[in-house]
Design an enzyme around this catalytic site. Structure first.
Site, short mmCIF file in Angstrom:
data_model
loop_
_atom_site.label_atom_id
_atom_site.label_comp_id
_atom_site.label_asym_id
_atom_site.label_seq_id
_atom_site.Cartn_x
_atom_site.Cartn_y
_atom_site.Cartn_z
N GLY A 1 0.83 -1.20 0.00
CA GLY A 1 0.00 0.00 0.00
C GLY A 1 0.87 1.25 0.00
O GLY A 1 2.10 1.16 0.04
N ASP A 2 0.22 2.40 -0.09
CA ASP A 2 0.90 3.70 -0.08
C ASP A 2 1.91 3.84 -1.22
O ASP A 2 2.93 4.51 -1.08
CB ASP A 2 1.62 3.93 1.27
CG ASP A 2 0.69 3.71 2.44
OD1 ASP A 2 -0.45 4.20 2.36
OD2 ASP A 2 1.09 3.05 3.42
N LYS B 1 -0.96 5.40 -5.50
CA LYS B 1 -2.02 5.06 -6.48
C LYS B 1 -2.91 6.26 -6.77
O LYS B 1 -3.37 6.43 -7.89
CB LYS B 1 -2.90 3.92 -5.94
CG LYS B 1 -2.17 2.61 -5.81
CD LYS B 1 -3.04 1.53 -5.21
CE LYS B 1 -3.43 1.76 -3.78
NZ LYS B 1 -2.33 1.76 -2.81
N GLY C 1 -5.98 5.98 2.26
CA GLY C 1 -5.79 7.42 2.20
C GLY C 1 -5.07 7.73 0.90
O GLY C 1 -3.88 7.46 0.77
N HIS C 2 -5.79 8.22 -0.07
CA HIS C 2 -5.20 8.50 -1.39
C HIS C 2 -4.95 10.00 -1.52
O HIS C 2 -5.87 10.80 -1.51
CB HIS C 2 -6.11 7.97 -2.49
CG HIS C 2 -6.19 6.48 -2.50
ND1 HIS C 2 -7.16 5.78 -3.16
CD2 HIS C 2 -5.40 5.55 -1.91
CE1 HIS C 2 -6.97 4.48 -2.98
NE2 HIS C 2 -5.91 4.32 -2.21
N GLN D 1 -5.00 -0.06 -0.69
CA GLN D 1 -3.94 -0.87 -0.07
C GLN D 1 -3.05 -1.48 -1.17
O GLN D 1 -2.92 -0.87 -2.21
CB GLN D 1 -4.53 -1.94 0.86
CG GLN D 1 -5.17 -1.40 2.13
CD GLN D 1 -6.62 -1.00 1.94
OE1 GLN D 1 -7.39 -1.72 1.34
NE2 GLN D 1 -6.99 0.15 2.47
N THR E 1 -4.85 -6.66 5.30
CA THR E 1 -6.18 -6.10 5.50
C THR E 1 -7.19 -7.21 5.20
O THR E 1 -6.79 -8.35 4.94
CB THR E 1 -6.39 -4.83 4.64
OG1 THR E 1 -7.59 -4.18 5.08
CG2 THR E 1 -6.44 -5.12 3.14
N THR F 1 -3.96 8.36 6.50
CA THR F 1 -5.17 8.16 7.29
C THR F 1 -4.90 8.30 8.78
O THR F 1 -5.64 8.94 9.50
CB THR F 1 -5.75 6.75 6.98
OG1 THR F 1 -6.06 6.71 5.60
CG2 THR F 1 -7.00 6.46 7.78
N THR F 2 -3.80 7.69 9.24
CA THR F 2 -3.57 7.65 10.69
C THR F 2 -2.40 8.53 11.13
O THR F 2 -2.19 8.73 12.32
CB THR F 2 -3.26 6.21 11.12
OG1 THR F 2 -2.10 5.77 10.38
CG2 THR F 2 -4.42 5.27 10.85
N PRO G 1 4.13 6.87 11.29
CA PRO G 1 5.32 6.83 10.43
C PRO G 1 5.38 5.48 9.71
O PRO G 1 5.09 4.44 10.30
CB PRO G 1 6.49 6.97 11.41
CG PRO G 1 5.93 6.71 12.76
CD PRO G 1 4.46 6.95 12.72
N SER H 1 6.37 8.58 -12.06
CA SER H 1 5.98 9.81 -11.38
C SER H 1 7.23 10.45 -10.77
O SER H 1 8.01 9.79 -10.10
CB SER H 1 4.94 9.49 -10.32
OG SER H 1 4.78 10.59 -9.47
N GLY I 1 7.14 13.50 -8.93
CA GLY I 1 6.79 14.54 -7.96
C GLY I 1 5.34 14.38 -7.58
O GLY I 1 4.61 13.58 -8.18
#
Ligand code: IMP
Length: 428
Positions: free
Chosen positions: A12-13, A16, A40-41, A224, A239, A300-301, A304, A413, A415
């Protein structure tokens, strides 16, 4: 016309949100197919930062149909908060957002049980986001979940909530030693949410299939990542949904024969939030430097994220279970200025080198990464939009990844911003 799935290839993270936002430009409909507000996108448009949890990132483009599919678990209070937050920034959801009537609803007892169960596990906790995701999918699989359509019928809602609270309150009071919940209060607030969400509720499976029949471009947005998949991830540190490409068909209500392309989103390094094995984790200063540069804190939370080198073994597994037709590499710029970059090409385990991702957690825990070291680059890659403008060593890094994975890079990507992107192959 094409149907494209975007899937996270790691834990995840991977970024996306940005890739989906970019692809949405040519899409007509964007649908989320699993997960909930554990996701959290992050999307940055000009200098404005948006963090989306339940609503597809496509909402930030005007006039695109955005669907929350049947495979998603929805916390209606969180959804309404997100809709209001967008409205206050001038992003309208009326007429563009559609919520599946078959999606399951996250209830307050799911959140309470998620948090209390984690507390009870102590050192063995999964490190969930505490949003009630696992318990909501548990009720779905146990066949006593509350679906969006049940929320519209107060009698059915009352009956289900009352029945489910018999078990949930017993657990909360007697096992977890926390306060029980009041069914009347829950029914009252959820009836209110239903009233608010009613205009958005639809049979989204029919909608998506009609869009495909009408030869529209459809984008299916995963949340995720592959290694957090309930079947193919590092169980039990996963998850509770199928994050992989296969989950897109069940979670959106479309047939596998309708899929044209599957894009795997790969971060140029690896991160993981929560507990569980992570063979390429970088301890100490360098790991911290990557965390700071990459802003590797949960969207989301705020937790770190643990940072590590790119893991080809995990990615090979992701390619096998998802069947990626191409890759999108994100956050390449975060590696700028690192002199030597490591790529994990195998795991050493029990005296031998293995190239397949182990299924046993203990084995993965005991694996030592086998690294190949490549030269880093000093120059900045931020905002570069042409592959040939990347520093030679950055190009080599990308090509090496492609070779090791036997899969082509279609997007890079460079940046956070929408236009900081290199397109090697158009998708729609
Ligand atoms: P849950 O999805 O809240 O049950 O959490 C289960 C595991 O998935 C934990 O390790 C979480 O940190 C992780 N997780 C859930 N959602 C995300 C996400 O969007 N990005 C990264 N990790 C996530």
């Amino acid at each position: 016309m094409s149907v494209i799935i975007v899937v996270g290839a790691q834990w995840g993270d991977e970024g996306k949100g940005k890739i989906v936002d970019f692809l949405t430009e040519k899409a007509d409909l964007v649908a989320r197919y699993q997960g909930g507000n554990n996701a959290g996108h992050t999307v940055v448009i000009k200098d404005e930062k948006y963090v989306l949890h339940l609503i597809p990132s496509g909402i930030l483009h005007e006039g695109k149909a955005c669907v929350i599919g049947n495979g998603v678990v929805i916390d209606p209070a969180a959804l309404i908060e997100e809709m209001d937050g967008l409205a206050s920034r001038g992003v309208e959801t009326k007429g563009t957002l559609f919520i599946s009537k078959s999606a399951h609803v996250i209830m307050p007892y799911h959140v309470a049980v998620d948090r209390a169960a984690e507390d009870l596990k102590g050192a063995k906790k999964i490190g969930t986001t505490g949003r009630g995701i696992g318990p909501a999918y548990t009720d779905k699989a146990a066949r006593h979940g509350v679906r969006v359509m049940d929320m519209l019928n107060p009698d059915s809602l009352r009956e289900k909530v009352t029945q489910n609270l018999v078990t949930a309150n017993f657990l909360l009071e007697n096992l977890y030693k926390v306060s029980p919940l009041d069914p009347h209060q829950i029914v009252q607030s959820y009836t209110g949410y239903a009233e608010r969400l009613k205009p958005y509720i639809a049979d989204t499976g029919i909608m998506i299939n009609s869009a495909i029949e009408a030869k529209k471009n459809v984008l299916l947005e995963g949340a995720q990542g592959t290694l957090l998949d309930i079947d193919h991830g590092t169980y039990p540190f996963v998850t509770s949904s199928n994050t992989v490409a296969g989950g897109a068909c069940t979670g959106a209500g479309i047939a596998p024969t309708k899929i044209d392309r599957i894009i795997g989103v790969v971060k140029a390094y690896t991160t993981r939030v929560g507990s569980g094995p992570f063979p390429t984790e970088i301890p100490g200063e360098l790991g911290e430097r990557i965390r700071e540069r990459g802003g590797e804190y949960g969207a989301t939370t705020g937790r770190p994220r643990r940072c590590g080198w790119l893991d080809i073994v995990g990615l090979r597994h992701a390619i096998r279970v998802n069947g990626f037709t191409g890759l999108a590499l994100t956050k390449l710029d975060i590696l700028d200025g690192i002199e030597k970059i490591k790529i994990c090409v195998g795991y050493k385990y029990g005296g031998t080198v293995i190239e397949e991702f182990p299924k046993e957690l203990e084995a993965l825990d005991g694996c030592e990464p086998v690294y190949e070291e490549v030269k880093g680059w000093i120059e900045s890659t931020v905002g570069i939009t042409k592959f040939e403008h990347l520093p030679a060593d950055a190009r080599k890094y990308v090509r090496r990844i492609e070779k090791l994975l036997k899969t082509r890079m279609h997007i890079i990507s460079t940046g956070q911003k929408r236009d900081e992107i290199i397109v090697l192959k158009e998708q729609f």
